[in-house]
Enzyme design. Structure first.
Site, PDB file in Angstrom:
ATOM      1  N   CYS A 136       2.457  -1.963   0.103  1.00  0.00           N
ATOM      2  CA  CYS A 136       1.797  -1.414   1.290  1.00  0.00           C
ATOM      3  C   CYS A 136       2.008  -2.323   2.501  1.00  0.00           C
ATOM      4  CB  CYS A 136       0.307  -1.246   1.009  1.00  0.00           C
ATOM      5  SG  CYS A 136      -0.595  -0.663   2.447  1.00  0.00           S
ATOM      6  N   CYS A 139      -1.048  -2.714   4.720  1.00  0.00           N
ATOM      7  CA  CYS A 139      -2.123  -3.584   4.225  1.00  0.00           C
ATOM      8  C   CYS A 139      -1.734  -5.053   4.333  1.00  0.00           C
ATOM      9  CB  CYS A 139      -2.420  -3.309   2.749  1.00  0.00           C
ATOM     10  SG  CYS A 139      -2.390  -1.605   2.288  1.00  0.00           S
ATOM     11  N   ASP A 140      -0.483  -5.367   4.024  1.00  0.00           N
ATOM     12  CA  ASP A 140      -0.114  -6.764   3.791  1.00  0.00           C
ATOM     13  C   ASP A 140       0.830  -7.364   4.829  1.00  0.00           C
ATOM     14  OD1 ASP A 140      -1.639  -6.641   1.478  1.00  0.00           O
ATOM     15  OD2 ASP A 140       0.035  -5.909   0.281  1.00  0.00           O
TER      16      ASP A 140
END
Ligand code: NAP
Length: 311
Positions: A136, A139-140
């Protein structure tokens, strides 16, 4: 624990499909309960801007959009629970839906459990997931500021992730296993136009080096034409290689295709079990868009309403 109530409709999953089904089912007085699963809001909660959902001319953040969907469903009385359905029994009506040892009964069930990120299946990915390996970018990505990273895949997701990650990374290398990309032209062009992105074609990642303590230090790349292997230094690995349907609980219970997607009657959300309906990515390996998922969620609620009326 058994909840003795026989619910008219239980909805399993809370992405655009499940929550749209909840809006329509609630407005049809089916008093739906929604088991949201481990990722409430579904895949859109791990994306950033959604720019192609009609009605949002300036775009909308994925998590914000799913909050709006949920609020709209709750406004009409849908009850949403942060619970994961681990098992079902659809052999007779009322159907049984289990959350661990809690049993819930329903006259109809709408399955909208979506799909999850596909993995390469490498031993190292298990150990390094969250320590330099990610599925992701949204997200990261932030954790890879000024780092050199790779993105694996040749579809729209890989292109989108590669472009997005250039906001953080100093360099992004896109690794694709063959010569032609699967992605749409506009997404490929964005990648080609981006000076921070390099492309390696005809290569697969066969190992990832690193440790939980120090993160990723590189990967082993295998040329898919001549079979030669070489080390490639990088500090992060992002997978953008597609998704698989979340249908483990339904294997042997409703008909699935050879990739595990639920089979629905063309033009409807009916499965092979009367009273069980499926919508969204769990039954769609082709379109997989928020808008098509939402559309099929609406269909599922209407199909369930008609089924209950006919009972
Ligand atoms: P996808 O279209 O299935 O593409 C998956 C990519 O990963 C393919 O290039 C595939 O290679 C590669 N791949 C799969 N397994 C692999 C493996 N084991 N090793 C190496 N490579 C592997 O999946 P997606 O990109 O997630 O897109 C899914 C759907 O969502 C599509 O319909 C797409 O258009 C849509 N989408 C749209 C947008 C947008 O418009 N903004 C963004 C993201 C996704 P091969 O090509 O060789 O099979």
């Amino acid at each position: 624990m058994t909840d003795k109530t026989i619910h008219k409709t239980i909805i399993i999953g809370s992405g655009p499909a499940g929550l749209t089904a909840a809006i329509y089912a609630a407005r049809a007085n089916l008093n739906p309960i929604v088991f949201e699963g481990n990722q409430p809001g579904g895949q859109l909660t791990i994306t950033t801007d959604v720019e192609n959902y009609p009605g949002f001319p300036d775009g909308v953040l994925g998590p914000d959009m799913m909050d709006l969907f949920r609020k709209q469903a709750q406004r009409f009385g849908a009850e949403c629970f942060y619970k994961y359905v681990s098992k079902v029994d659809f052999s007779s009506s009322p159907f049984k839906v289990y959350v661990q040892d809690e049993e819930y009964l329903a006259e109809s069930v709408i399955v909208s459990t979506g799909a999850s990120a596909r993995m390469l299946g490498l031993k190292a990915e298990k150990e390094l997931m969250g320590y330099g390996v990610s599925t992701c970018a949204t997200c990261d990505g932030y954790f890879f500021k000024d780092k050199e990273i790779i993105v694996v895949g040749g579809g729209d997701s890989a292109m989108e992730e590669a472009s997005f990650l250039t906001k953080f990374a100093s360099k992004v290398t896109l690794i694709h296993r063959r010569e032609e990309f699967r992605a749409s032209k506009i997404m490929i062009d964005r990648v080609l136009d981006n000076p921070k992105i390099e492309i390696i074609k005809n290569a697969v990642v066969t190992d990832i080096f690193g440790s939980q303590k120090d993160g990723v230090s590189g990967v082993l790349l295998k040329d898919t034409i001549d079979g030669k292997e070489r080390n490639f230094d990088c500090e992060g690995v992002f997978y953008g290689i597609g998704h698989k349907p979340n249908t483990g609980q339904f294997k042997g219970i409703i008909d699935l295709d050879d990739q595990g997607y639920i089979i629905t009657n063309p033009g409807s959300t009916l499965t092979n079990v009367a009273g069980i309906f499926a919508c969204g990515d769990v039954q769609d390996s082709h379109y997989r868009q928020a808008i098509t998922a939402a559309g099929s969620g609406c269909m599922a609620a209407i199909d369930a309403e008609k089924y209950l009326e006919d009972l």
